[in-house]
Motif scaffolding. Sequence first.
Motif, short mmCIF file in Angstrom:
data_model
loop_
_atom_site.label_atom_id
_atom_site.label_comp_id
_atom_site.label_asym_id
_atom_site.label_seq_id
_atom_site.Cartn_x
_atom_site.Cartn_y
_atom_site.Cartn_z
N GLY A 217 0.94 -1.32 0.00
CA GLY A 217 -0.04 0.41 -0.08
C GLY A 217 0.95 1.17 0.58
N GLY A 218 2.17 1.12 -0.04
CA GLY A 218 2.95 2.25 -0.56
C GLY A 218 2.38 3.21 -1.33
N PRO A 219 3.76 3.98 -1.52
CA PRO A 219 3.88 4.94 -2.85
C PRO A 219 3.60 4.94 -4.44
CG PRO A 219 6.06 5.36 -1.72
CD PRO A 219 5.74 4.59 -0.86
N GLY A 220 3.51 2.71 -4.22
CA GLY A 220 4.26 3.04 -5.19
C GLY A 220 5.52 1.81 -5.89
N ASN A 221 5.89 2.71 -5.13
CA ASN A 221 7.54 1.04 -5.98
C ASN A 221 6.84 0.06 -5.63
OD1 ASN A 221 8.53 3.75 -5.18
ND2 ASN A 221 10.42 3.36 -3.71
N LEU A 222 8.18 -0.46 -6.91
CA LEU A 222 8.04 -2.06 -7.26
C LEU A 222 9.61 -2.25 -6.55
CD1 LEU A 222 7.80 -3.64 -9.01
CD2 LEU A 222 10.01 -3.58 -10.91
N CYS A 223 9.10 -3.18 -5.91
CA CYS A 223 9.72 -4.60 -5.05
C CYS A 223 10.11 -5.77 -6.10
CB CYS A 223 9.28 -4.42 -3.31
SG CYS A 223 9.33 -2.79 -2.99
N ALA A 224 11.48 -6.31 -6.30
CA ALA A 224 11.71 -7.51 -6.96
C ALA A 224 12.28 -7.44 -6.98
CB ALA A 224 10.99 -7.00 -8.08
N ASP A 225 12.53 -8.94 -7.42
CA ASP A 225 14.32 -9.74 -7.07
C ASP A 225 14.94 -8.77 -8.93
OD1 ASP A 225 14.12 -11.46 -5.18
OD2 ASP A 225 12.67 -12.10 -5.82
N SER A 226 15.78 -8.78 -8.80
CA SER A 226 16.51 -8.45 -9.59
C SER A 226 18.19 -8.63 -10.43
CB SER A 226 16.83 -6.75 -9.67
OG SER A 226 18.14 -6.16 -8.50
N GLY A 227 18.21 -9.38 -9.27
CA GLY A 227 19.40 -10.48 -9.84
C GLY A 227 20.23 -12.00 -8.50
N VAL A 228 20.84 -12.72 -9.33
CA VAL A 228 21.15 -13.81 -8.48
C VAL A 228 22.24 -14.36 -8.91
CG1 VAL A 228 20.05 -14.95 -9.47
CG2 VAL A 228 20.41 -15.98 -6.84
N VAL A 229 23.24 -14.44 -8.14
CA VAL A 229 24.23 -15.17 -8.70
C VAL A 229 24.88 -16.66 -6.88
CG1 VAL A 229 25.78 -14.33 -6.99
CG2 VAL A 229 26.60 -15.23 -8.18
N ALA A 230 24.71 -18.29 -7.85
CA ALA A 230 24.92 -19.34 -6.52
C ALA A 230 26.02 -20.17 -6.43
CB ALA A 230 23.92 -20.24 -7.03
N PHE A 231 26.90 -20.33 -5.41
CA PHE A 231 28.03 -20.58 -5.34
C PHE A 231 27.29 -21.95 -4.39
CE2 PHE A 231 28.55 -16.14 -4.48
CZ PHE A 231 29.14 -15.87 -5.29
N PRO A 232 28.28 -22.98 -5.33
CA PRO A 232 28.85 -24.45 -4.58
C PRO A 232 28.94 -24.78 -3.07
CG PRO A 232 30.19 -24.53 -6.51
CD PRO A 232 29.78 -22.71 -6.29
N ALA A 233 28.64 -25.29 -2.81
CA ALA A 233 28.87 -26.21 -1.27
C ALA A 233 30.17 -26.70 -1.29
CB ALA A 233 28.20 -27.04 -0.61
N SER A 234 30.84 -25.91 -0.28
CA SER A 234 32.12 -26.38 -0.27
C SER A 234 32.70 -26.99 1.18
CB SER A 234 33.62 -24.93 -0.76
OG SER A 234 35.08 -25.81 -1.34
N ASN A 235 33.97 -27.82 1.03
CA ASN A 235 34.16 -28.49 2.47
C ASN A 235 35.77 -27.39 2.98
OD1 ASN A 235 31.96 -29.98 3.06
ND2 ASN A 235 33.26 -31.60 1.85
N ASP A 236 36.63 -26.35 1.63
CA ASP A 236 37.54 -26.18 1.45
C ASP A 236 37.47 -24.05 1.34
OD1 ASP A 236 39.15 -28.27 1.40
OD2 ASP A 236 38.78 -28.40 -1.04
N ASP A 237 38.15 -23.62 2.61
CA ASP A 237 38.01 -22.28 2.81
C ASP A 237 38.33 -21.94 1.44
OD1 ASP A 237 37.90 -22.52 5.25
OD2 ASP A 237 39.97 -21.61 6.07
#
Length: 295
Positions: A217-237
């Motif tokens: 109910g705000g002033p009409g701003n679109l609030c949406a996801d715009s980017g994403v990146v995924a990292f595989p699980a790792s046992n090492d630093d």
Amino acid sequence: MKYLFITTTLIPFIAAFALTSTMQDTLVHGLDQDHSVIRSRNLKSAKTTKSPKTANASRSRRALKAGKVPKVSANRVMTMWWVIFNKPSECTGGSMNPGEPTCGLSDVMNNSEEGTNSPQISIINASGGIPNKNGFLRMAAVIYETQCDLDLDSSSDNGHYLWGGPAVLSQGTKYGLCPAPGEQSELHIVIRDHGPPTENELWQMTRFTDPSCSVEGGPGNLCADSGVVAFPASNDDAVVTRSVGGFPTYPVGCFMDAKCTELEEAIQLRSGSKVTLIQTGSGYQAIAEISAPRV
């Protein structure tokens, strides 16, 4: 510590939560504009009458020379979110290839729709900010292994909270960063657009859906996801850098295909943005360098 630098855009996971099966393959700039000024040196004494179209073009060129960009701006609030899959062995939406993320958007959506949380997904606020006049924004965040059930809702009357994504995933156990026994958590990062700054700027930079959002109910701003990146699980630093791609719900051409709005497509981070994930023992640091499109 190992240093790996990877620029492959990945298939991700969370948050505007209108699932599509089409994932984007191409990275493009969002609404960048090139301008040139042509001077005529030999017509100084000529008297000509400028058409309205020519006069408007001249004013636009003067505005650009003064450092002003007409009608478009990168002055938008953005937030960064941890999306943590604590039990990636229960994921089915990612890749089967070694060294690639095994979780994806479908894992978030399927568990949300079924009222389950088999991968023990946790979506938590990481950071927020506003790009500078050139559209650049750097955000940094850190997260350490936590207890396996967090309190992420404020006890005050301001309605604040630190979780994001489908509400059903946070109605039960809020896992935080809590790897399942015998497993390593898989971390993804989502960037979310909250529109131009408002008087509720503080909440824009810290909430998943803030008071400026039209759905609130705000002033009409679109609030949406715009980017994403995924990292595989790792046992090492390790130190791993990957490119940010647009959110898969809004692929290239979705506006022309009547599957999203023009603005939803325009805000997507299709090139020039990256996230570096630093894994040290049981903690992670994320540094996002965002190149926001002018919209």
